[in-house]
Design a protein around this motif. Structure first.
Motif, short mmCIF file in Angstrom:
data_model
loop_
_atom_site.label_atom_id
_atom_site.label_comp_id
_atom_site.label_asym_id
_atom_site.label_seq_id
_atom_site.Cartn_x
_atom_site.Cartn_y
_atom_site.Cartn_z
N ALA A 75 0.81 -1.21 0.00
CA ALA A 75 0.00 0.00 0.00
C ALA A 75 0.85 1.26 0.00
O ALA A 75 0.35 2.35 -0.31
CB ALA A 75 -0.92 -0.01 1.22
N ASN A 76 2.14 1.12 0.36
CA ASN A 76 3.04 2.26 0.52
C ASN A 76 4.43 1.64 0.56
O ASN A 76 4.81 1.03 1.56
CB ASN A 76 2.69 2.99 1.83
N SER A 77 5.17 1.73 -0.56
CA SER A 77 6.35 0.89 -0.77
C SER A 77 7.58 1.36 0.02
O SER A 77 8.52 1.92 -0.54
CB SER A 77 6.66 0.85 -2.28
N LEU A 78 7.56 1.11 1.30
CA LEU A 78 8.65 1.50 2.20
C LEU A 78 8.53 0.64 3.45
O LEU A 78 7.42 0.26 3.83
CB LEU A 78 8.48 2.98 2.56
N SER A 79 9.67 0.42 4.11
CA SER A 79 9.71 -0.57 5.19
C SER A 79 8.72 -0.32 6.33
O SER A 79 7.80 -1.10 6.55
CB SER A 79 11.13 -0.61 5.75
N GLY A 80 8.94 0.77 7.09
CA GLY A 80 8.09 1.01 8.27
C GLY A 80 6.62 1.04 7.91
O GLY A 80 5.79 0.34 8.51
N PRO A 81 6.26 1.84 6.89
CA PRO A 81 4.84 1.88 6.50
C PRO A 81 4.28 0.50 6.13
O PRO A 81 3.16 0.17 6.52
CB PRO A 81 4.85 2.82 5.28
N SER A 82 5.05 -0.31 5.42
CA SER A 82 4.55 -1.64 5.05
C SER A 82 4.32 -2.49 6.29
O SER A 82 3.34 -3.23 6.38
CB SER A 82 5.57 -2.37 4.17
N ARG A 83 5.24 -2.39 7.24
CA ARG A 83 5.10 -3.18 8.46
C ARG A 83 3.86 -2.74 9.24
O ARG A 83 3.13 -3.57 9.80
CB ARG A 83 6.37 -3.04 9.33
N ALA A 84 3.64 -1.42 9.26
CA ALA A 84 2.45 -0.91 9.97
C ALA A 84 1.17 -1.36 9.26
O ALA A 84 0.19 -1.74 9.92
CB ALA A 84 2.53 0.62 10.05
N CYS A 85 1.16 -1.36 7.94
CA CYS A 85 -0.02 -1.83 7.19
C CYS A 85 -0.28 -3.30 7.50
O CYS A 85 -1.42 -3.73 7.71
CB CYS A 85 0.20 -1.70 5.68
N MET A 86 0.79 -4.06 7.54
CA MET A 86 0.67 -5.50 7.77
C MET A 86 0.15 -5.78 9.18
O MET A 86 -0.76 -6.59 9.36
CB MET A 86 2.07 -6.07 7.54
N LEU A 87 0.69 -5.09 10.18
CA LEU A 87 0.29 -5.36 11.57
C LEU A 87 -1.14 -4.91 11.87
O LEU A 87 -1.84 -5.53 12.67
CB LEU A 87 1.23 -4.62 12.54
N THR A 88 -1.56 -3.82 11.23
CA THR A 88 -2.88 -3.25 11.55
C THR A 88 -3.98 -3.66 10.57
O THR A 88 -5.15 -3.53 10.88
CB THR A 88 -2.83 -1.70 11.55
N GLY A 89 -3.58 -4.08 9.35
CA GLY A 89 -4.59 -4.35 8.33
C GLY A 89 -5.22 -3.06 7.81
O GLY A 89 -6.34 -3.06 7.30
N LYS A 90 -4.48 -1.96 7.94
CA LYS A 90 -5.01 -0.65 7.53
C LYS A 90 -3.99 0.11 6.69
O LYS A 90 -2.78 -0.04 6.90
CB LYS A 90 -5.31 0.20 8.78
N HIS A 91 -4.49 0.97 5.82
CA HIS A 91 -3.62 1.86 5.04
C HIS A 91 -2.89 2.84 5.97
O HIS A 91 -3.31 3.08 7.11
CB HIS A 91 -4.46 2.65 4.03
N SER A 92 -1.83 3.47 5.43
CA SER A 92 -1.03 4.40 6.22
C SER A 92 -1.87 5.53 6.82
O SER A 92 -1.64 5.96 7.94
CB SER A 92 0.09 5.00 5.37
N CYS A 93 -2.86 6.01 6.05
CA CYS A 93 -3.67 7.12 6.55
C CYS A 93 -4.46 6.72 7.80
O CYS A 93 -4.84 7.57 8.60
CB CYS A 93 -4.62 7.65 5.47
N ALA A 94 -4.69 5.43 7.99
CA ALA A 94 -5.44 4.98 9.16
C ALA A 94 -4.52 4.54 10.30
O ALA A 94 -4.83 4.76 11.47
CB ALA A 94 -6.36 3.83 8.78
N ASN A 95 -3.36 3.94 9.98
CA ASN A 95 -2.47 3.52 11.09
C ASN A 95 -1.47 4.62 11.46
O ASN A 95 -0.75 4.49 12.44
CB ASN A 95 -1.77 2.19 10.78
N LYS A 96 -1.44 5.68 10.65
CA LYS A 96 -0.66 6.90 10.92
C LYS A 96 0.85 6.71 10.87
O LYS A 96 1.60 7.57 11.33
CB LYS A 96 -1.03 7.51 12.29
N PHE A 97 1.31 5.59 10.34
CA PHE A 97 2.75 5.46 10.14
C PHE A 97 3.00 5.67 8.65
O PHE A 97 2.92 4.74 7.85
CB PHE A 97 3.26 4.08 10.60
N TYR A 98 3.30 6.92 8.28
CA TYR A 98 3.35 7.31 6.88
C TYR A 98 4.72 7.09 6.23
O TYR A 98 4.81 6.85 5.04
CB TYR A 98 3.00 8.79 6.74
#
Ligand code: SGN
Ligand code: CA
Length: 538
Positions: A75-98
């Motif tokens: 959803a957002n091709s970068l390490s931290g953001p991808s990990r946050a998407c994976m852990l939360t099941g949410k896009h960056s705008c929702a898990n706030k790790f952009y």
């Protein structure tokens, strides 16, 4: 993506796999989950996706005995953001790790490991974490600080100590994972283990035992290696070119007295971590190559292609350790009777450029980096085998794991469980488009902020912030995305439809930075508008 991807495997081998339902039915609920995620491992360097470059027998074994997703994306091709998407099941705008540079993961938020714990699972994570705050929701964790080091790396332990371990990182992370399964977990409970590798992140430092591999191999140069970025302004302004930006010393290890580079000190600090035996093996291998390189002093096209070959070789060698270590995990599960009731997932935090468009790194919504490999070994009572072509995204992992565990999927999760696909169903209402949003700009590699929509056929991208540029690709006819069709009148109706679909997705995911057909709202994207610099820092 390149036509040579998804080769025969997708035809001949899959056909034989379908007839091969030879697995025993030893699976029993609850299922375990072993999730292996590497860093920057791209499908072009995994032989079950692409046979041109290297062999990855253990990764292929997961695909061969299980399933291979042929349209898997982040959803957002970068390490931290991808990990946050994976852990939360949410896009960056929702898990706030952009992005990697300004964000700290709010570890109080809902994640699937926490929900699995509630459902009676033991949870663990080992390896790269990269979310700034410490892991929470895990019964056991041991993670590397930041990006971690390839040699003799430091780890942060659960009691917040930092310890150094001797050896090569991919081996150590695997040792830790197997040790947890064997000696540390409560064997009376189902488990979910996340094995997060540092490999194959820049600067691609090989284990000493693999230094000599691939030295005779000439890797095929991508057709668009010498891309001129015509009609693609954002692509033209990046700083991730093999020719311009790949560092001879830091990236390609051509360290020599009297030669300087921007990242030389950093490279020397990595070498400084090695013990004498590691350093000797390293120098014995590199010194003759270094001598030869500076003696020949290649220039122009010759230098460009020399850099490409060295990059490919280093990357391939790091993949070799990774593949071997994935084999160790599979062997452990098999030898201990765990494979039959364990879902084993192999994926990466995003794809990567292997010289396509002349690049290394990721970030762009273009195919090579929006895609991520995804193969799964299924518990033996799942009979599905072969390719799964539906559009899937890393926000789908969390709901998949929850459903597999029999745990409820909270309504605010934005991803969709892949379980129906794993059961061989073909849901008629499966999503027809994916949403993407990249934020880390201005930053390293200078890829402009952008969001977009990808359907099976088309991709529409809007680069914004200090630029206001749209791109449209017909991925079917132009898989390497060289021909920006935006603005050509015969595509107007397609653009209108894609914009409407994208707006629906932005509303569905509640992305505050959204395209609007309302003139008023479009001002937000005007170049120089201060709002756009703050748009996501809310
Ligand atoms: C480091 C790398 C970059 C890379 C980012 C993000 N530079 O900063 O090349 O894009 O990580 O990668 S380096 O000089 O430190 O190697 S990510 O995969 O962690 O998102
Ligand atoms: Ca990465």
């Amino acid at each position: 993506m390149n036509h040579s991807l998804y080769p025969l495997f997708g035809i001949a081998t899959v056909a034989s796999m379908f007839s091969a339902c030879q697995q025993s039915d030893k699976a029993s609920k609850p299922y375990n989950i072993v999730y292996i995620m590497t860093d920057d491992h791209t499908a072009q360097m995994m032989s079950c996706y692409d046979t041109r470059n290297i062999e990855t027998p253990n990764l292929d074994r997961i695909a061969r005995d299980g399933v291979r997703f042929t349209n898997s994306f982040v959803a957002n091709s970068l390490s931290g953001p991808s990990r946050a998407c994976m852990l939360t099941g949410k896009h960056s705008c929702a898990n706030k790790f952009y992005d990697n540079t300004t964000c700290v993961f709010d570890s109080a938020q809902q994640t699937f490991p926490k929900l699995l714990q509630k459902a009676g699972y033991q949870t663990a994570v080992v390896g790269k974490w990269h979310l700034e705050s410490l892991p929470s929701g895990f019964d056991y964790w041991e993670v590397v600080p930041g990006q971690g080091d390839y040699y003799n790396p430091n780890f942060i332990t659960q009691n917040n100590d930092t310890i150094q371990k001797e050896g090569y990182i991919t081996n150590i992370i695997t040792d830790d994972a197997i040790d947890w399964m064997e000696n540390k977990r409560d064997k009376g409970k189902p488990f979910c283990l996340l094995i997060h590798h540092k490999a194959i992140h820049r600067n691609w430092m090989t284990d000493t035992c693999n230094l000599h591999l691939y030295e005779d191999k000439e890797f095929p140069l991508p057709n668009n290696f010498y891309d001129d970025y015509e009609n693609r302004l954002a692509a033209a302004s990046q700083e991730m070119s093999i020719v311009k930006d790949m560092d001879l010393i830091y990236d390609l290890k051509m360290l020599k007295e009297g030669k300087d580079s921007r990242l030389k000190t950093l490279y020397e600090s990595f070498l400084g971590r090695m013990n004498p035996a590691q350093r000797k093996a390293w120098d014995d291998f590199y010194n003759p190559i270094i001598e030869d390189f500076y003696r020949k002093n290649p220039q122009g096209k010759e230098l460009a292609e020399w850099k490409f070959q060295r990059y490919m070789r280093d990357y391939a060698k790091v993949v070799k350790s990774l593949d071997d270590n994935v084999g160790r995990v599979l062997d452990y599960l098999e030898a201990n009777g765990l494979l039959d009731n364990t879902l084993v997932v192999y994926t990466s935090d995003q794809g990567f450029y292997m010289g396509e468009h002349g690049w290394f790194d990721k970030r762009f919504m273009y195919e090579e980096s929006m895609r991520t490999p995804l193969v799964m070994h299924l518990p033996s009572d799942f009979k599905t085998r072969g390719d799964i072509p539906q559009l899937v995204q890393n926000i789908d992992y969390a709901p998949t794991f929850l459903e597999l565990a029999g745990a409820p999927i909270p309504n605010d999760i934005q991803g969709v469980s892949l379980l129906p696909l794993l059961k061989g169903e073909k849901p008629a209402d499966w999503r027809k488009a994916l949403y993407y949003h990249f934020y880390e700009y201005p930053a390293e590699h200078m890829v402009k902020r952008h969001y977009g929509i990808r359907t099976e056929r088309y991709k529409l991208i809007h680069f914004y912030n200090d630029i206001d540029v749209w791109e449209l690709y017909d991925i079917q006819n132009d898989p390497t995305e060289m021909n920006n069709l935006y603005g050509q009148s015969e595509y107007d109706s397609i653009v209108t439809e894609l914009k409407a679909n994208m707006l629906e997705l932005q509303e569905q995911y509640n992305d505050p930075v959204r395209f609007s057909t309302e003139k008023e709202d479009q001002r937000i994207f005007q170049v120089g508008n201060p709002i756009i610099y703050q748009a996501y820092c809310v």
